[in-house]
Design a protein around this motif. Structure first.
Motif, PDB file in Angstrom:
ATOM      1  N   LEU A 264      -5.578   1.857 -10.810  1.00  0.00           N
ATOM      2  CA  LEU A 264      -5.656   1.132  -9.546  1.00  0.00           C
ATOM      3  C   LEU A 264      -4.953   1.912  -8.429  1.00  0.00           C
ATOM      4  N   GLY A 265      -3.788   2.473  -8.745  1.00  0.00           N
ATOM      5  CA  GLY A 265      -3.069   3.296  -7.772  1.00  0.00           C
ATOM      6  C   GLY A 265      -3.841   4.543  -7.400  1.00  0.00           C
ATOM      7  N   LEU A 266      -4.479   5.162  -8.385  1.00  0.00           N
ATOM      8  CA  LEU A 266      -5.269   6.370  -8.130  1.00  0.00           C
ATOM      9  C   LEU A 266      -6.400   6.074  -7.161  1.00  0.00           C
ATOM     10  N   LEU A 267      -7.082   4.982  -7.373  1.00  0.00           N
ATOM     11  CA  LEU A 267      -8.173   4.588  -6.489  1.00  0.00           C
ATOM     12  C   LEU A 267      -7.666   4.271  -5.079  1.00  0.00           C
ATOM     13  N   GLY A 268      -6.565   3.514  -5.008  1.00  0.00           N
ATOM     14  CA  GLY A 268      -5.999   3.162  -3.707  1.00  0.00           C
ATOM     15  C   GLY A 268      -5.467   4.368  -2.958  1.00  0.00           C
ATOM     16  N   GLY A 269      -4.761   5.252  -3.669  1.00  0.00           N
ATOM     17  CA  GLY A 269      -4.219   6.453  -3.034  1.00  0.00           C
ATOM     18  C   GLY A 269      -5.303   7.385  -2.535  1.00  0.00           C
TER      19      GLY A 269
END
Length: 150
Positions: A15-20
């Motif tokens: 989720l963080g990878l997608l958001g970042g």
């Protein structure tokens, strides 16, 4: 209570990878300047990782080496801190890694600098996750049945 499984940190990291990754294109589309990752942010994350590591070491020493007991509220606080930092560390690692990846192939003046700082922060996010797992494992107490087997 069971140890944190792999699903929570892996999901948070994805989720963080997608958001970042989405931050840079989204900010450009909205006409905003792209966020800058400073070394101060990285140092704050290093400090957090250090605090968690020291807490894990002290907890491990008290419970596993000396065989002492923690007061119940302290044990719960440390376990809660460990479980939350496992997920948050993975989220940070993924977010900063995604932001670093979003700069790949971009021919901008500060692209390399932003990519290096974001990659450093992502690495420290992984360290936070690792020391939080150590803290969670350090909070385990031995059963009397385990002591008889040793």
């Amino acid at each position: 209570m069971r140890p944190t499984g792999a699903a929570a940190p892996v999901g948070a990291g994805c989720l963080g990878l997608l958001g970042g990754w989405a931050i840079r294109p989204l900010s450009l589309q909205l006409g905003w300047t792209t966020p800058e990752v400073s070394w101060l942010q990285v140092l704050v994350l290093v400090f957090v990782a250090g605090v968690i590591a020291i807490t894990a070491w002290v907890t491990w020493r008290e419970l596993q080496v000396r065989g002492q007991w923690l007061e119940p509220h302290r044990a719960v606080n440390r376990l809660l801190m460990a479980k939350s930092c496992i997920v948050v560390g993975a989220l940070l690692a993924g977010g900063y890694a995604g932001y670093a990846v979003s700069w790949l192939g971009i021919d901008a003046e500060l692209a390399d600098q932003r990519m290096a700082r974001a990659a450093s922060a992502a690495l420290v996010g992984l360290v936070i996750t690792g020391v939080a797992i150590w803290l969670e494992r350090a909070c385990r107490v031995r059963n009397d049945d385990d002591a008889d087997l040793a």
